[in-house]
Design a protein around this motif. Structure first.
Motif, short mmCIF file in Angstrom:
data_model
loop_
_atom_site.label_atom_id
_atom_site.label_comp_id
_atom_site.label_asym_id
_atom_site.label_seq_id
_atom_site.Cartn_x
_atom_site.Cartn_y
_atom_site.Cartn_z
N GLY A 152 0.82 -1.21 0.00
CA GLY A 152 0.00 0.00 0.00
C GLY A 152 0.85 1.26 0.00
O GLY A 152 0.63 2.18 -0.80
N PHE A 153 1.83 1.33 0.89
CA PHE A 153 2.74 2.48 0.93
C PHE A 153 3.53 2.61 -0.36
O PHE A 153 3.80 3.71 -0.83
CB PHE A 153 3.69 2.37 2.13
CG PHE A 153 3.10 2.80 3.43
CD1 PHE A 153 2.43 4.01 3.55
CD2 PHE A 153 3.21 2.00 4.57
CE1 PHE A 153 1.87 4.42 4.76
CE2 PHE A 153 2.65 2.40 5.77
CZ PHE A 153 1.99 3.61 5.87
N TYR A 154 3.93 1.45 -0.93
CA TYR A 154 4.71 1.49 -2.17
C TYR A 154 3.92 2.17 -3.30
O TYR A 154 4.42 3.06 -3.98
CB TYR A 154 5.10 0.08 -2.60
CG TYR A 154 5.69 0.02 -3.99
CD1 TYR A 154 6.99 0.45 -4.23
CD2 TYR A 154 4.93 -0.43 -5.06
CE1 TYR A 154 7.52 0.42 -5.53
CE2 TYR A 154 5.45 -0.46 -6.35
CZ TYR A 154 6.75 -0.04 -6.57
OH TYR A 154 7.26 -0.06 -7.84
N LEU A 155 2.66 1.75 -3.49
CA LEU A 155 1.85 2.32 -4.56
C LEU A 155 1.54 3.79 -4.32
O LEU A 155 1.54 4.59 -5.26
CB LEU A 155 0.56 1.51 -4.72
CG LEU A 155 0.73 0.10 -5.29
CD1 LEU A 155 -0.58 -0.67 -5.25
CD2 LEU A 155 1.27 0.15 -6.72
N LEU A 156 1.28 4.16 -3.06
CA LEU A 156 1.04 5.57 -2.75
C LEU A 156 2.29 6.40 -3.02
O LEU A 156 2.22 7.50 -3.56
CB LEU A 156 0.62 5.72 -1.28
CG LEU A 156 -0.78 5.23 -0.93
CD1 LEU A 156 -0.97 5.22 0.58
CD2 LEU A 156 -1.84 6.10 -1.59
N GLY A 157 3.46 5.86 -2.66
CA GLY A 157 4.70 6.57 -2.90
C GLY A 157 5.03 6.66 -4.37
O GLY A 157 5.44 7.72 -4.86
N LEU A 158 4.84 5.56 -5.09
CA LEU A 158 5.13 5.55 -6.52
C LEU A 158 4.22 6.51 -7.26
O LEU A 158 4.64 7.17 -8.23
CB LEU A 158 4.96 4.13 -7.07
CG LEU A 158 5.25 3.93 -8.56
CD1 LEU A 158 6.71 4.23 -8.86
CD2 LEU A 158 4.91 2.50 -8.97
N ASP A 159 2.97 6.63 -6.83
CA ASP A 159 2.01 7.51 -7.48
C ASP A 159 2.43 8.97 -7.38
O ASP A 159 2.08 9.79 -8.22
CB ASP A 159 0.63 7.31 -6.84
CG ASP A 159 -0.47 8.01 -7.62
OD1 ASP A 159 -0.40 8.01 -8.87
OD2 ASP A 159 -1.38 8.56 -6.99
N LEU B 70 5.68 14.05 0.11
CA LEU B 70 4.76 13.07 0.70
C LEU B 70 4.99 11.70 0.09
O LEU B 70 4.95 10.68 0.79
CB LEU B 70 3.32 13.52 0.48
CG LEU B 70 2.23 12.62 1.07
CD1 LEU B 70 2.38 12.53 2.59
CD2 LEU B 70 0.84 13.13 0.70
N GLY B 71 5.24 11.66 -1.23
CA GLY B 71 5.51 10.38 -1.88
C GLY B 71 6.73 9.71 -1.31
O GLY B 71 6.75 8.49 -1.10
N CYS B 72 7.80 10.47 -1.05
CA CYS B 72 9.01 9.90 -0.46
C CYS B 72 8.74 9.40 0.96
O CYS B 72 9.29 8.37 1.38
CB CYS B 72 10.13 10.94 -0.45
SG CYS B 72 10.79 11.32 -2.08
N VAL B 73 7.90 10.12 1.69
CA VAL B 73 7.53 9.67 3.04
C VAL B 73 6.79 8.33 2.96
O VAL B 73 7.04 7.41 3.76
CB VAL B 73 6.66 10.73 3.75
CG1 VAL B 73 6.10 10.17 5.05
CG2 VAL B 73 7.48 11.99 4.03
N TYR B 74 5.89 8.21 1.99
CA TYR B 74 5.20 6.93 1.78
C TYR B 74 6.19 5.82 1.47
O TYR B 74 6.07 4.69 1.97
CB TYR B 74 4.20 7.05 0.63
CG TYR B 74 2.90 7.73 0.97
CD1 TYR B 74 2.21 7.43 2.14
CD2 TYR B 74 2.34 8.68 0.10
CE1 TYR B 74 1.02 8.06 2.45
CE2 TYR B 74 1.13 9.30 0.40
CZ TYR B 74 0.49 8.99 1.58
OH TYR B 74 -0.70 9.61 1.88
N LEU B 75 7.19 6.11 0.63
CA LEU B 75 8.18 5.09 0.27
C LEU B 75 9.04 4.70 1.46
O LEU B 75 9.44 3.53 1.60
CB LEU B 75 9.06 5.60 -0.88
CG LEU B 75 8.38 5.70 -2.24
CD1 LEU B 75 9.31 6.35 -3.26
CD2 LEU B 75 7.95 4.32 -2.73
N ILE B 76 9.33 5.65 2.34
CA ILE B 76 10.04 5.30 3.57
C ILE B 76 9.17 4.40 4.44
O ILE B 76 9.65 3.44 5.05
CB ILE B 76 10.45 6.59 4.33
CG1 ILE B 76 11.52 7.34 3.53
CG2 ILE B 76 10.97 6.26 5.72
CD1 ILE B 76 11.87 8.71 4.10
N GLY B 77 7.87 4.70 4.48
CA GLY B 77 6.94 3.81 5.20
C GLY B 77 6.93 2.42 4.59
O GLY B 77 6.86 1.41 5.30
N HIS B 78 7.02 2.36 3.26
CA HIS B 78 7.11 1.08 2.55
C HIS B 78 8.35 0.31 3.00
O HIS B 78 8.28 -0.90 3.30
CB HIS B 78 7.13 1.35 1.05
CG HIS B 78 7.80 0.32 0.21
ND1 HIS B 78 7.32 -0.97 0.07
CD2 HIS B 78 8.93 0.37 -0.55
CE1 HIS B 78 8.12 -1.66 -0.73
NE2 HIS B 78 9.10 -0.86 -1.11
#
Length: 393
Positions: A98-105, A192-200
């Protein structure tokens, strides 16, 4: 390496060469997943529907092998194991993907792949915090692992906080390349996308740490992965029931949409998983992890050609720091394994020698210390991705 590579040949190719070829193909397969996932998002595929279909395909591929190959190794399923598999799915499938797709988007395939190189360092930090891994600052390997972890954190911070000027952009992109659309178009937010990827990456590392004790009690990796994938599908379906009620989102509107989902399920979560398990078994986790930065390079080339991706100074500096940190952690783990092996030989400890051969780091490998002996390493079975995919992704 786990094997000299001279005894086994396929079509005249020694096993050592087979391992290198397999790892290169694996990185190309995972790199394609990053680009394909971005294309899927650009086509408007739901960020909830995509992982549901992907994990259903992966589950269908895994279950037959798990059932027939691990009949003798699979313990009886209990409520305690069910709870543990559910938590593994929550961390390693649902949060991870989930975090990966949000970050990639919100960012780009290249920087999603670059940040994933920090997973071994984050895993080491988590294991050290939980006292699964010992930190020895009085030895070179300990200093290298800590320095590598700090470099990865610094690299991820640079990518997140500093974009910088454009270093390279494909001619003819006209300012509308895939990266620029992701970064500034509509409601996209690079930071925000990078933060999501860190969460990933945190979810992925947490999953690796959590699965170590589970595999010790339930030594059937394919079965554990199958159960994890099953509960991941259930969790995504429950979330989708509340957040994705449009029936049209579950339909395929083009052959391209179908291709992206089939690629994610069959290649990234199925074929890549089998190849990675074989490479880890024959070459060791450190050997597998060393090839990880190749994926980032291939992603950069693919994304530039297919998405018109631009590259920014902050992203390049951050990627260099993360890759340097990755290799410092891998070098530290390699030195630690060699030291344990030397100590075992000098002490006449056969059991310690065998354990030292199994212990290793990188690509999600972590070492559990028990007294002065290392225990077995737990390695990432899927990228997701990042799943696997269940991630690499």
């Amino acid at each position: 390496m786990a094997d000299s590579g001279e005894g086994r040949r396929v079509c005249g190719m020694p096993e050592k060469a087979q391992l290198h070829v397999a790892m290169l193909l694996l990185q190309f397969g995972y790199a394609g997943f990053h680009v394909v996932s971005r294309l899927a998002l650009n086509m408007g595929i739901s960020k909830l529907v995509f992982p549901v279909y992907r994990n259903i395909i992966a589950l269908c591929l895994l279950v037959p092998f798990a059932y027939f190959l691990e009949k003798k190794d699979r313990p009886q399923l209990t409520l305690n194991f069910v709870v543990q598999f559910f938590l593994l799915a929550l961390c390693g499938i649902t949060a991870n993907q989930g975090f990966y797709l949000l970050g990639l988007d919100n960012t780009s395939p290249t920087f999603a792949s670059a940040i994933q190189n920090s997973v071994p360092a984050i895993t080491f930090a988590m294991a050290a915090a939980l006292r699964i891994e010992k930190v020895r600052l009085d030895r070179r390997d300990g200093v290298a692992k800590v320095a590598g972890t700090l470099a990865c954190v610094a690299g991820a911070s640079v990518i997140t906080l500093y974009k910088g000027p454009t270093i390279f952009g494909p001619s003819g992109s006209g300012g509308g390349g895939g990266l620029e659309l992701a970064a500034v178009g509509g409601d996209k937010n690079w930071t925000l996308g990078c933060v999501y990827l860190i969460g990933h990456c945190l979810s992925w590392s947490g999953w690796l740490v959590l699965q170590a004790p589970v595999l010790k009690k339930y030594p059937a990796r394919l079965s554990v992965t199958s159960y994890t994938c099953f509960f991941g599908v259930i969790q995504f379906l429950v979330i989708a029931a509340f957040m994705e009620r449009d029936a049209e989102a579950w339909k395929f509107h083009s052959g391209s949409e179908l291709f992206t989902i089939l690629y994610a399920g069959f290649i990234a979560s199925g074929v890549a998983f089998a190849v990675q398990i074989w490479c880890i078994d024959r070459g060791g986790p450190v050997f597998v992890a060393v090839y990880q930065p190749v994926q980032t390079l291939v992603v950069a080339i693919m994304a530039s050609l297919t998405l018109g991706e631009k590259f920014y100074l902050g992203g390049i500096i951050g990627a260099v720091l993360i890759v340097a940190g990755l290799y410092l952690v891998l070098w530290g783990k390699s030195e630690e394994r060699a030291r344990v092996a030397r100590d075992a030989v000098s002490g006449g400890d056969r059991e310690g020698l065998l354990v030292a051969a199994a212990a290793g780091g990188g690509g999600g490998g972590i070492v559990r210390s028990a007294g002065n002996k290392a225990a077995s390493a737990a390695t990432q079975p899927l990228l997701l991705p990042s799943s696997t995919p269940t991630d690499n992704v």
